[in-house]
Structures are given as structure tokens and as C-alpha cells.
Scaffold this motif. Structure first.
Motif, mmCIF file in Angstrom:
data_model
loop_
_atom_site.group_PDB
_atom_site.id
_atom_site.type_symbol
_atom_site.label_atom_id
_atom_site.label_comp_id
_atom_site.label_asym_id
_atom_site.label_seq_id
_atom_site.Cartn_x
_atom_site.Cartn_y
_atom_site.Cartn_z
ATOM 1 N N ASP A 111 -30.983 -77.852 3.213
ATOM 2 C CA ASP A 111 -31.848 -77.152 4.191
ATOM 3 C C ASP A 111 -32.705 -78.150 4.927
ATOM 4 O O ASP A 111 -33.821 -78.422 4.516
ATOM 5 C CB ASP A 111 -32.711 -76.132 3.439
ATOM 6 C CG ASP A 111 -33.607 -75.323 4.356
ATOM 7 O OD1 ASP A 111 -33.380 -75.331 5.568
ATOM 8 O OD2 ASP A 111 -34.550 -74.687 3.841
ATOM 9 N N GLU A 146 -39.852 -75.693 11.557
ATOM 10 C CA GLU A 146 -39.168 -74.411 11.277
ATOM 11 C C GLU A 146 -39.678 -73.820 9.982
ATOM 12 O O GLU A 146 -39.828 -72.603 9.850
ATOM 13 C CB GLU A 146 -37.648 -74.630 11.183
ATOM 14 C CG GLU A 146 -36.845 -73.340 11.086
ATOM 15 C CD GLU A 146 -36.700 -72.770 9.672
ATOM 16 O OE1 GLU A 146 -36.306 -71.604 9.547
ATOM 17 O OE2 GLU A 146 -36.988 -73.494 8.693
ATOM 18 N N GLU A 147 -39.979 -74.695 9.026
ATOM 19 C CA GLU A 147 -40.350 -74.207 7.690
ATOM 20 C C GLU A 147 -41.719 -73.533 7.671
ATOM 21 O O GLU A 147 -42.072 -72.892 6.693
ATOM 22 C CB GLU A 147 -40.315 -75.356 6.674
ATOM 23 C CG GLU A 147 -38.916 -75.931 6.433
ATOM 24 C CD GLU A 147 -37.967 -74.953 5.750
ATOM 25 O OE1 GLU A 147 -38.339 -73.799 5.527
ATOM 26 O OE2 GLU A 147 -36.835 -75.357 5.452
ATOM 27 N N HIS A 374 -34.938 -74.682 -0.875
ATOM 28 C CA HIS A 374 -36.313 -74.507 -1.363
ATOM 29 C C HIS A 374 -36.393 -74.610 -2.896
ATOM 30 O O HIS A 374 -37.453 -74.359 -3.469
ATOM 31 C CB HIS A 374 -36.929 -73.167 -0.915
ATOM 32 C CG HIS A 374 -37.024 -73.018 0.572
ATOM 33 N ND1 HIS A 374 -37.917 -72.162 1.181
ATOM 34 C CD2 HIS A 374 -36.361 -73.623 1.586
ATOM 35 C CE1 HIS A 374 -37.784 -72.234 2.497
ATOM 36 N NE2 HIS A 374 -36.840 -73.113 2.750
HETATM 37 ZN ZN LIG Z 1 -36.021 -73.626 4.625
#
Ligand SMILES: [Zn+2]
Ligand SMILES: CSCC[C@H](NC(C)=O)C(=O)O
Ligand SMILES: [Zn+2]
Length: 408
Positions: A111, A146-147, A374
Motif C-alpha cells: 500500500d 492519501e492516507e 496497514h
Molecule cells: Zn492505505
């Protein structure tokens, strides 16, 4: 055997500590500039918010007037609980497996640095090694934040003049690994509705029968949403008409995630707050859903505050009439992947693209792989990374060769 250069570049990217809440975007931008130079790509960077660079690497096509292809990835990664990792999360250690493969352990491996790096390596193969020219222009877009919601990254970018100039016709973005065989392809997302209900009420000594307290106003609201949750869970557990299992994307989930009140054990609190993380499936009438929550709050003497409310339910057509979908599907099949079409359960930057009118698919080419985004000990197998390069080389070549509309 010596390590392949593409793997070394992937490891270099993984070692850059773009971890929230203080990502090293400067180092990341230097790395991407170096890649652009090596690949002979047009390169520019723009900070719509200071310290938060959007980096774009462009490969002009032979028909630049046609809509372009965006390959989007975010550069930031989520924080780690380092004590639970078996390998340092920013060393990108390459650990041999029994079957002759390697696992590369790093935060962001799934990710989504594997995706960003596969885009770069696919372009390297097509442009530098095979000396191909594609019809449509391809833009590799690397966005920050983005996170943490993408507001200072993708949202600012899609609202900018620069984004309009890209004349994007289609985009790829992140998806999720699949422990099963098929490639998960996300053609839409559930919309986040993060709502806080706040109530005020009578206070007094904790030994008395105080009426009209803040907390008791919230109880029927909590009860209502828990019943809604239970009903949606039943829908989730009921197979579709064709007998297949439903996915999270098919239903609306609601979780109680915040609960705050009180100052001291023997003082009835004057205010109380309960927060829910609700994710609305695209079939829901979002505006009506919001009005219903406001009415629920009002009915019980509370107020609804929307911390996040996404009000767009645009999905990307996966109909054969969409030439980009047709090209994608054909190429993916030729690459040996079965496809499983889904609504993404959470929120990615694809939602900004779709709302801006650019059809987007969310894909992370990891099949028969655990879902580790995550999580502790996030890793990808080296063979998966190398296969991902083959995948994107084929997919990008196909998408950039989709014929344009004839000007009649
Ligand atoms: Zn993520
Ligand atoms: C509303 S912004 C939050 C974004 C985050 N995205 C992912 C992929 O975890 C989420 O859905 O919670
Ligand atoms: Zn991601």
C-alpha cells in the motif's frame, strides 16, 4: 543469483520514509526525479499545499490530442507499531523463502509502493528497453497524503488547471490484495459518512435522579444506528440472487468509533458525543441518508455534525461498451488473471478522479496473497513484484492504444 535492478529500485523506494504524520516527501521527490531522468520522461512537481508535492512524469503519445491515461499512486504510507514487526519496516529486507522466492518486508510494500514502482518499471520496459511508442500520452501521478484523506493532495490536484491540461480519459489507481485466485478490480467506492452526534443536557449531583441528561439523549440514536447495522449485517450474510457471496461494497456499514463525555464520576456531564464511521454503498441516496441522520438527531434533541461526507456515487462502467474496460479485461485475461469486480469498501483517491469525470479502476495485482495493508509485517513477494511489471506493461500498452473517437 544477483538481484535484479528493478528490485533494487523498488527497495530504494521502500526505504524512503514517507510515513505519516511526517512523510519525507523531499527524498521521495528526488527519487522520482531521478527515475524521470533515467526514463527520459517529462517531469514536473507542484505543491498545492507547501511541503506536499504532487509529482507528474509524462510519456507523450503519438496522438497527444487523444485523452491521456493516468497511472496514479500515493507516496505516503501509514505509521507502524515497530515493536510488532519482525523486520525493520523501512529497511525493505529481502528474506529468502523455501520455494526459492523472496519476501520484501516494508511499510508501503502493498500500500502502495509496489504499484507506483511497477508503473515506473513498466514504462522503463516499454519505452527504454522495447523502444515502443504508444498512441495516448501516459501520465504517472504520484500524490501525497492519501492516507490522511487526500485533501492536500489529489483533491487539490483534480481542482487545478494543471489537471485539466492532462486531458485524462482513464485512470488506474490502487486496489487490494486477494487471498484468493482472482484479481480484484474496484470500479467504485463506498462513500465515507463520519458523523458526530452531540447532545447537551441537565447536570447535577451523581447521587440524584437527574432528568434530560446529555447521555440519555444519545442512547436512542445509538440504538437506532445499531439496529441499522444489524439489518445491514443480515443483508451482507444473505447470498445474492445468483448464489454468490456479497462483499462489503454491497452494503452500508456503521461502527461506533468515538464516545466522549464526563468530567468526574459524581458529576452528571453537561454534554456527550458519539461518533460513527459509516460507509455508504453507492446504491444509497446519499442526500436522503444525510437528511435522515439530521432528523434522527433532531428527534432526540441532539445535533449531527458531519466530519466527512462524500456525496458523489459515480462508478466506472465495466460494460463492454466502455472501450477502456474492454481493453483492460481482454489484457488481464491474456495475462492469466481471472477478474472479480467489486466496490472498494473504504476511500481512495479514485473518488476524486471519478467525481472529476475521469473513469478509474482500482487494482493492486496481488493474487493468492494475504491482505497486509496497514498491518504489521507488510510484505510482497519478489515474484509478485516482477509479475506486476509484466501486468502493467501489458495493461498500459493496451489502454494507451484504445482508439479515440473519430472526429465526424
Ligand atoms: Zn492505505
Ligand atoms: C475519508 S478519508 C480516509 C481514507 C481511508 N482510506 C483507506 C484506503 O484506508 C479510509 O477509507 O478510512
Ligand atoms: Zn493506499
Amino acid at each position: 543469483m544477483s538481484i535484479q535492478p528493478s528490485v533494487l529500485r523498488f527497495i530504494e523506494y521502500l526505504r524512503i520514509k514517507t510515513v505519516q504524520p511526517e512523510p519525507d516527501y523531499a527524498a521521495c521527490t528526488r527519487f522520482l526525479e531521478q527515475q524521470a531522468n533515467e526514463l527520459g520522461l517529462i517531469y514536473w512537481v507542484k505543491e498545492y499545499v507547501a511541503g506536499k508535492p504532487v509529482v507528474v512524469l509524462s510519456w507523450p503519445g503519438t496522438s497527444p490530442e487523444q485523452g491521456s491515461i493516468i497511472l496514479n499512486s500515493h507516496t505516503d504510507v501509514v505509521p507502524v507499531f515497530e515493536e510488532f514487526w519482525h523486520y525493520p519496516p523501512f529497511d525493505a529486507e529481502r528474506v529468502a523463502t523455501d520455494d526459492g522466492d523472496y519476501k520484501i518486508y516494508a511499510r508501503g510494500a502493498q500500500d502502495m509502493k509496489i504499484v507506483g514502482m511497477c508503473y515506473l518499471e513498466a514504462i522503463r520496459r516499454l519505452k527504454v528497453e522495447e523502444k515502443r511508442r504508444l498512441e495516448r500520452t501516459v501520465h504517472l501521478v504520484f500524490v501525497p497524503d492519501e492516507e490522511i484523506g487526500g485533501r492536500d493532495g489529489m483533491q487539490m490536484f483534480v481542482e487545478s488547471a494543471e489537471f485539466g491540461v492532462l486531458n485524462a480519459a482513464f485512470a488506474l489507481d490502487e486496489g487490494m490484495a486477494n487471498p484468493g485466485d482472482a484479481l480484484r478490480v474496484f470500479y467504485g467506492e463506498r462513500a465515507p459518512c463520519w458523523v458526530k452526534f452531540v447532545a447537551h443536557g441537565n447536570t447535577g449531583h451523581g447521587s440524584q435522579f437527574i432528568e434530560g441528561t446529555a447521555a440519555e439523549k444519545l442512547l436512542p440514536i445509538i440504538d437506532h444506528l445499531m439496529q441499522f447495522r444489524q439489518a445491514q449485517l443480515q443483508v451482507f450474510k444473505t447470498p445474492r440472487e445468483d448464489g454468490s457471496a456479497r462483499t462489503l461494497g454491497d452494503v452500508t456499514t456503521a461502527n461506533l468509533t468515538l464516545l466522549q463525555s464526563g468530567v468526574q464520576q459524581n458529576v452528571v456531564p453537561e454534554s456527550a458525543m458519539v461518533g460513527f464511521d459509516i460507509r455508504m454503498t453507492p446504491a444509497v441516496d446519499y442526500a436522503q441518508f444525510k437528511r435522515d441522520l439530521e432528523a434522527l438527531a433532531a428527534k432526540h434533541g441532539a445535533e449531527a455534525e458531519f466530519v466527512q461526507f462524500w456525496d458523489d456515487n459515480t462508478i466506472t462502467s465495466t460494460d463492454a461498451a466502455n472501450p477502456f474496460w474492454a481493453a483492460f479485461e481482454l489484457t488481464v485475461a491474456a495475462q492469466g488473471f481471472g477478474v472479480f469486480k467489486e466496490i472498494f469498501p473504504a476511500a481512495t483517491d479514485s473518488r476524486y478522479l471519478r467525481r472529476a469525470g475521469v473513469p478509474a479502476l482500482g487494482v493492486t495485482p496481488l493474487c493468492n496473497a494475504p491482505i497486509l495493508l496497514h498491518d504489521h509485517d507488510e510484505f510482497v513477494k519478489e515474484s509478485e513484484f516482477l509479475r506486476g511489471i509484466d501486468f502493467y506493461a501489458a495493461v498500459v500498452a493496451a489502454l494507451a492504444s484504445v482508439p479515440g473517437q473519430s472526429a465526424t
